[in-house]
Design an enzyme around this catalytic site. Structure first.
Site, PDB file in Angstrom:
ATOM      1  N   SER A   7     -29.171  55.956  -6.539  1.00 44.07           N
ATOM      2  CA  SER A   7     -28.649  55.625  -5.217  1.00 44.07           C
ATOM      3  C   SER A   7     -27.146  55.458  -5.335  1.00 44.07           C
ATOM      4  O   SER A   7     -26.670  54.678  -6.157  1.00 44.07           O
ATOM      5  CB  SER A   7     -29.331  54.335  -4.735  1.00 44.07           C
ATOM      6  OG  SER A   7     -28.585  53.770  -3.691  1.00 44.07           O
ATOM      7  N   ALA A   9     -36.066  35.763  -0.235  1.00 42.14           N
ATOM      8  CA  ALA A   9     -35.639  37.156  -0.412  1.00 42.14           C
ATOM      9  C   ALA A   9     -34.742  37.579   0.743  1.00 42.14           C
ATOM     10  O   ALA A   9     -34.806  37.004   1.821  1.00 42.14           O
ATOM     11  CB  ALA A   9     -36.854  38.062  -0.458  1.00 42.14           C
ATOM     12  N   GLY A  10     -33.935  38.578   0.500  1.00 41.48           N
ATOM     13  CA  GLY A  10     -33.120  39.141   1.571  1.00 41.48           C
ATOM     14  C   GLY A  10     -32.959  40.613   1.296  1.00 41.48           C
ATOM     15  O   GLY A  10     -32.320  40.985   0.325  1.00 41.48           O
ATOM     16  N   HIS A  11     -33.578  41.447   2.103  1.00 38.55           N
ATOM     17  CA  HIS A  11     -33.490  42.886   1.885  1.00 38.55           C
ATOM     18  C   HIS A  11     -32.644  43.520   2.980  1.00 38.55           C
ATOM     19  O   HIS A  11     -32.997  43.480   4.144  1.00 38.55           O
ATOM     20  CB  HIS A  11     -34.896  43.495   1.845  1.00 38.55           C
ATOM     21  CG  HIS A  11     -35.652  43.071   0.625  1.00 38.55           C
ATOM     22  ND1 HIS A  11     -37.002  43.220   0.477  1.00 38.55           N
ATOM     23  CD2 HIS A  11     -35.226  42.504  -0.524  1.00 38.55           C
ATOM     24  CE1 HIS A  11     -37.366  42.748  -0.700  1.00 38.55           C
ATOM     25  NE2 HIS A  11     -36.306  42.306  -1.328  1.00 38.55           N
ATOM     26  N   THR A  12     -31.529  44.081   2.552  1.00 35.18           N
ATOM     27  CA  THR A  12     -30.593  44.651   3.521  1.00 35.18           C
ATOM     28  C   THR A  12     -30.863  46.141   3.698  1.00 35.18           C
ATOM     29  O   THR A  12     -30.907  46.889   2.724  1.00 35.18           O
ATOM     30  CB  THR A  12     -29.143  44.453   3.015  1.00 35.18           C
ATOM     31  OG1 THR A  12     -28.988  43.071   2.702  1.00 35.18           O
ATOM     32  CG2 THR A  12     -28.130  44.857   4.062  1.00 35.18           C
ATOM     33  N   ARG A  40     -24.192  33.198  -0.727  1.00 35.93           N
ATOM     34  CA  ARG A  40     -23.499  32.751  -1.945  1.00 35.93           C
ATOM     35  C   ARG A  40     -22.937  33.944  -2.711  1.00 35.93           C
ATOM     36  O   ARG A  40     -23.536  35.028  -2.716  1.00 35.93           O
ATOM     37  CB  ARG A  40     -24.479  32.013  -2.872  1.00 35.93           C
ATOM     38  CG  ARG A  40     -24.866  30.646  -2.365  1.00 35.93           C
ATOM     39  CD  ARG A  40     -25.800  29.963  -3.334  1.00 35.93           C
ATOM     40  NE  ARG A  40     -27.089  30.644  -3.413  1.00 35.93           N
ATOM     41  CZ  ARG A  40     -28.034  30.293  -4.274  1.00 35.93           C
ATOM     42  NH1 ARG A  40     -27.835  29.326  -5.131  1.00 35.93           N
ATOM     43  NH2 ARG A  40     -29.186  30.930  -4.270  1.00 35.93           N
ATOM     44  N   LYS A  70     -33.594  46.889  -3.629  1.00 37.30           N
ATOM     45  CA  LYS A  70     -34.982  47.329  -3.394  1.00 37.30           C
ATOM     46  C   LYS A  70     -35.224  47.729  -1.941  1.00 37.30           C
ATOM     47  O   LYS A  70     -35.919  48.685  -1.669  1.00 37.30           O
ATOM     48  CB  LYS A  70     -35.971  46.202  -3.750  1.00 37.30           C
ATOM     49  CG  LYS A  70     -36.022  45.862  -5.212  1.00 37.30           C
ATOM     50  CD  LYS A  70     -36.981  44.721  -5.469  1.00 37.30           C
ATOM     51  CE  LYS A  70     -36.480  43.392  -4.979  1.00 37.30           C
ATOM     52  NZ  LYS A  70     -35.309  42.837  -5.675  1.00 37.30           N
ATOM     53  N   GLY A  71     -34.639  46.954  -1.019  1.00 38.68           N
ATOM     54  CA  GLY A  71     -34.904  47.174   0.413  1.00 38.68           C
ATOM     55  C   GLY A  71     -34.628  48.607   0.817  1.00 38.68           C
ATOM     56  O   GLY A  71     -35.446  49.253   1.474  1.00 38.68           O
ATOM     57  N   LYS A  72     -33.493  49.111   0.384  1.00 37.24           N
ATOM     58  CA  LYS A  72     -33.124  50.477   0.748  1.00 37.24           C
ATOM     59  C   LYS A  72     -34.139  51.488   0.199  1.00 37.24           C
ATOM     60  O   LYS A  72     -34.516  52.433   0.880  1.00 37.24           O
ATOM     61  CB  LYS A  72     -31.720  50.804   0.198  1.00 37.24           C
ATOM     62  CG  LYS A  72     -31.406  52.265   0.329  1.00 37.24           C
ATOM     63  CD  LYS A  72     -30.114  52.710  -0.270  1.00 37.24           C
ATOM     64  CE  LYS A  72     -30.218  54.210  -0.521  1.00 37.24           C
ATOM     65  NZ  LYS A  72     -28.973  54.831  -0.922  1.00 37.24           N
ATOM     66  N   THR A  85     -28.373  33.531   1.445  1.00 42.70           N
ATOM     67  CA  THR A  85     -27.590  32.288   1.481  1.00 42.70           C
ATOM     68  C   THR A  85     -26.091  32.542   1.602  1.00 42.70           C
ATOM     69  O   THR A  85     -25.327  31.596   1.781  1.00 42.70           O
ATOM     70  CB  THR A  85     -27.825  31.479   0.188  1.00 42.70           C
ATOM     71  OG1 THR A  85     -27.471  32.318  -0.914  1.00 42.70           O
ATOM     72  CG2 THR A  85     -29.269  31.052   0.050  1.00 42.70           C
ATOM     73  N   GLN A  99     -37.164  39.452  -5.250  1.00 42.99           N
ATOM     74  CA  GLN A  99     -36.457  38.932  -6.436  1.00 42.99           C
ATOM     75  C   GLN A  99     -36.562  39.958  -7.586  1.00 42.99           C
ATOM     76  O   GLN A  99     -36.719  41.128  -7.320  1.00 42.99           O
ATOM     77  CB  GLN A  99     -36.998  37.561  -6.874  1.00 42.99           C
ATOM     78  CG  GLN A  99     -36.684  36.428  -5.884  1.00 42.99           C
ATOM     79  CD  GLN A  99     -37.706  36.295  -4.777  1.00 42.99           C
ATOM     80  OE1 GLN A  99     -38.899  36.377  -5.010  1.00 42.99           O
ATOM     81  NE2 GLN A  99     -37.250  36.098  -3.563  1.00 42.99           N
ATOM     82  N   GLY A 109     -32.938  40.243  -9.352  1.00 41.16           N
ATOM     83  CA  GLY A 109     -33.005  40.421  -7.900  1.00 41.16           C
ATOM     84  C   GLY A 109     -31.745  41.083  -7.383  1.00 41.16           C
ATOM     85  O   GLY A 109     -30.800  41.347  -8.140  1.00 41.16           O
ATOM     86  N   ASP A 110     -31.760  41.405  -6.086  1.00 44.09           N
ATOM     87  CA  ASP A 110     -30.609  42.028  -5.420  1.00 44.09           C
ATOM     88  C   ASP A 110     -30.246  43.382  -6.027  1.00 44.09           C
ATOM     89  O   ASP A 110     -29.090  43.775  -6.046  1.00 44.09           O
ATOM     90  CB  ASP A 110     -29.369  41.096  -5.454  1.00 44.09           C
ATOM     91  CG  ASP A 110     -29.705  39.716  -4.938  1.00 44.09           C
ATOM     92  OD1 ASP A 110     -30.392  39.633  -3.911  1.00 44.09           O
ATOM     93  OD2 ASP A 110     -29.321  38.728  -5.585  1.00 44.09           O
TER      94      ASP A 110
HETATM   95  P1  IMP Z   1     -35.825  29.745  -5.186  1.00 41.43           P
HETATM   96  O1  IMP Z   1     -36.585  31.022  -5.205  1.00 41.43           O
HETATM   97  O2  IMP Z   1     -35.178  29.462  -3.849  1.00 41.43           O
HETATM   98  O3  IMP Z   1     -36.632  28.594  -5.688  1.00 41.43           O
HETATM   99  O4  IMP Z   1     -34.593  29.887  -6.199  1.00 41.43           O
HETATM  100  C1  IMP Z   1     -34.774  29.973  -7.603  1.00 41.43           C
HETATM  101  C2  IMP Z   1     -33.792  30.955  -8.232  1.00 41.43           C
HETATM  102  O5  IMP Z   1     -34.101  32.279  -7.802  1.00 41.43           O
HETATM  103  C3  IMP Z   1     -32.327  30.722  -7.848  1.00 41.43           C
HETATM  104  O6  IMP Z   1     -31.513  31.076  -8.944  1.00 41.43           O
HETATM  105  C4  IMP Z   1     -32.094  31.712  -6.721  1.00 41.43           C
HETATM  106  O7  IMP Z   1     -30.735  32.060  -6.583  1.00 41.43           O
HETATM  107  C5  IMP Z   1     -32.947  32.872  -7.205  1.00 41.43           C
HETATM  108  N1  IMP Z   1     -33.408  33.731  -6.097  1.00 41.43           N
HETATM  109  C6  IMP Z   1     -34.383  33.480  -5.205  1.00 41.43           C
HETATM  110  N2  IMP Z   1     -34.525  34.509  -4.357  1.00 41.43           N
HETATM  111  C7  IMP Z   1     -33.636  35.440  -4.727  1.00 41.43           C
HETATM  112  C8  IMP Z   1     -33.351  36.759  -4.261  1.00 41.43           C
HETATM  113  O8  IMP Z   1     -33.957  37.288  -3.323  1.00 41.43           O
HETATM  114  N3  IMP Z   1     -32.375  37.426  -4.930  1.00 41.43           N
HETATM  115  C9  IMP Z   1     -31.725  36.880  -5.995  1.00 41.43           C
HETATM  116  N4  IMP Z   1     -31.969  35.675  -6.468  1.00 41.43           N
HETATM  117  C10 IMP Z   1     -32.928  34.957  -5.849  1.00 41.43           C
END
Ligand code: IMP
Length: 413
Positions: A397, A40-43, A304, A17-19, A302, A225, A13-14
Site C-alpha cells: 500500500s 480500535a480506530g480504523h481510518t 495521541r 488494517k482498515g484500508k 485518542t 490492534q 496496531g495502527d
Molecule cells: P487498552 O486497549 O485501552 O486497554 O490499551 C492498552 C494498550 O493497547 C495501550 O498501549 C494502547 O495504546 C494500546 N492500544 C489499544 N488499542 C489500540 C489501537 O487500536 N491501536 C494501537 N494501540 C492500541
C-alpha cells in the site's frame, strides 16, 4: 480469492488494517470483528472522504456487505450508537448490514471509570490505555460477573446482575480509588432502554457464519490492534486485554480453525506504538519526527502522538510464528519516500537493535501500481523484508486512497 481471510496487525496496531479490509471487502460478503472494542480506530479514505470506525467492521461502506460483531468484542452501546448514527446520516444502510452477537460483554460506564482511575493511580508506570474501559470489561467477562448484550432481554435478572456487579466495583471505586460510584437503578434503566434500539441487530453469529460458508460466501475476519499487543503473546503487561492474534478469531466469533483459508499480516513499512512499553527500534531524533509527520502518526481513537521507529524484523518474525501468516501486506511504504538512508533491525544484541542500512529512493512512489515501476532501492527494501520473513508480500500500500496499491498476488487482484 479465498473464501475466508483473516487480516491481522503484525506489530503494535495502527498498521493500516482498515484500508486493506475495505479494499478486500469489495469482493467479500461478510466482515467479522472478533476482539477488542472501541479502543480500535480504523481510518478509511474513500473518494477523498475520511471515515473513522471504532467498532463497526470496516466493510460497512460497501452496501452489499454484512458486518458482524462477534462475541469476543467488548461492546460500548453508547459508542456503537454514536457510530451507527453517523453512518446513517451518511446514507449507509446500517440496519440491513449490521449483525451483533448477544454474547458480547458490555463495556459499562463503571469500566471506563475503573480504567481511568487505575491509570491515574499507576502514575508513571501507567499502561497508557485508551481509557475506554477495555481491560475492566474483559476482567468482568473472565470473572463471570459481566453483563452481556443478551442479558438486557430480561429486566428482572438484569437488575440483580448489575446490583451485584456495582456492589463490588463501587466498593473499590469508593474505598481504593476515592472516586465516584454508580447507581444500579439508573444504569439498569438506561440499558433496558438501549436494548430496544439494539435487539433488531442480534443474531446467532456461529450459525450465521456456518450458513454463509455453506452458501459459498466470502468472509473477512478483521483484527483490531496488533500482535504485539496480544494479552498472551504481546509485550505484557503493556498490552491490550484481548487476543489480537489468530486464535482470537475462533473464540471470538465461533468459527472453526478449519474454515480459515488465508492469514494476511498487515505490516507497516516502519514501526509505531501508542502508550507505554518496550520498543526496541524507537527513534528520538529527526528521523522519528519525519516518520510521525509524513505518516500522520496520531491515534485515530485518542489523538495521541504515536512513538515511531525503524522496521523491526525480529519482532515480526515472532509475530509470524504465532499467527502462521500466509502473506503480507506492506503498508505506508510511501512514508519512507524522503529518506536518504533507511534502517531495518535484523537482530538484537545485548538488548539493543542491530541494523542493516539501506539506500533511500528519495522520490515519490505514491500511487504506483506496478512493482517494476518502483525505484530500485524501494524494490531492494521490500525484497529484504520478504526474504528475511520468508512470507510472500502480496500487497503493497503506497498511499491512503483505495486504489493506491501494488497487488502482487493474483488472488487479491
Ligand atoms: P487498552 O486497549 O485501552 O486497554 O490499551 C492498552 C494498550 O493497547 C495501550 O498501549 C494502547 O495504546 C494500546 N492500544 C489499544 N488499542 C489500540 C489501537 O487500536 N491501536 C494501537 N494501540 C492500541
Amino acid at each position: 480469492m479465498n473464501n475466508s481471510i483473516a487480516i491481522l496487525g503484525a506489530q503494535w496496531g495502527d498498521e493500516g488494517k482498515g484500508k486493506i479490509v475495505d479494499l478486500l471487502t469489495e469482493k467479500c460478503d461478510i466482515v467479522v470483528r472478533f476482539q477488542g472494542g472501541h479502543n480500535a480506530g480504523h481510518t478509511l479514505v474513500v473518494d477523498g472522504k475520511t471515515t473513522v470506525l471504532h467498532l463497526i467492521p470496516s466493510g460497512i461502506l460497501h452496501n452489499n456487505v454484512k458486518c458482524i460483531i462477534g462475541n469476543g468484542v467488548v461492546l460500548s452501546l453508547d459508542a456503537l450508537s454514536e457510530e451507527i448514527e453517523i453512518l446513517k446520516e451518511n446514507n449507509i444502510d446500517v440496519n440491513n448490514q449490521l449483525i451483533i452477537s448477544n454474547g458480547c460483554p458490555l463495556i459499562l460506564p463503571v469500566h471506563i471509570a475503573l480504567d481511568k482511575a487505575r491509570e491515574v493511580k499507576k502514575g508513571k508506570a501507567k499502561i497508557g490505555t485508551t481509557g475506554r474501559g477495555i481491560g475492566p470489561a474483559y476482567e468482568d467477562k473472565i470473572s463471570r460477573r459481566g453483563i452481556r448484550l443478551g442479558d438486557l432481554s430480561n429486566d428482572r435478572e438484569l437488575f440483580n446482575k448489575i446490583e451485584e456487579l456495582l456492589d463490588y466495583h463501587n466498593y473499590i471505586l469508593k474505598n481504593y480509588y476515592n472516586s465516584e460510584t454508580f447507581d444500579p437503578e439508573k444504569m439498569c434503566e438506561k440499558l433496558i432502554s438501549q436494548y430496544d434500539f439494539y435487539k433488531g441487530y442480534i443474531a446467532d453469529v456461529p450459525e450465521y457464519i456456518e450458513n454463509a460458508f455453506k452458501d459459498n460466501k466470502r468472509i473477512v475476519f478483521e483484527g483490531a490492534q496488533g500482535t504485539l499487543l496480544d494479552i498472551d503473546h504481546g509485550t505484557y503487561p503493556f498490552v491490550t486485554s484481548s487476543n489480537t492474534t489468530v486464535g482470537g478469531i475462533f473464540t471470538g466469533s465461533g468459527v472453526s480453525p478449519k474454515k480459515l483459508d488465508y492469514i494476511l499480516a498487515i505490516v507497516k513499512a516502519y514501526t509505531t506504538r501508542v502508550g507505554s512499553g518496550p520498543f526496541m527500534t524507537e527513534l528520538f531524533d529527526e528521523n522519528g519526527k519525519i516518520l510521525s509527520e509524513r505518516g500522520h502518526e496520531f491515534g485515530a481513537t485518542t489523538g495521541r502522538e504515536r512513538r515511531c521507529g525503524w522496521l523491526d524484523l525480529v519482532a515480526l518474525k515472532r509475530s509470524i510464528i504465532i499467527n502462521g501468516f500466509t502473506g503480507i501486506c506492506l503498508t505506508k511504504l510511501d512514508v519512507l519516500d524522503t529518506f536518504k538512508k533507511i534502517k531495518i533491525c535484523t537482530e538484537y544484541k545485548d538488548d539493543k537493535p542491530i541494523y542493516e542500512d539501506f539506500e533511500g529512493w528519495n522520490e515519490s512512489i505514491e500511487g504506483i501500481n506496478k512493482f517494476s515501476d518502483l525505484p530500485k532501492n524501494a524494490q531492494i527494501y521490500i525484497k529484504k523484508i520478504q526474504d528475511y520473513l520468508n512470507v510472500p508480500i502480496d500487497i503493497i500500500s503506497n498511499g491512503p486512497g483505495r486504489n493506491e496499491n501494488i497487488i502482487l498476488n493474483k488472488k487479491f487482484s
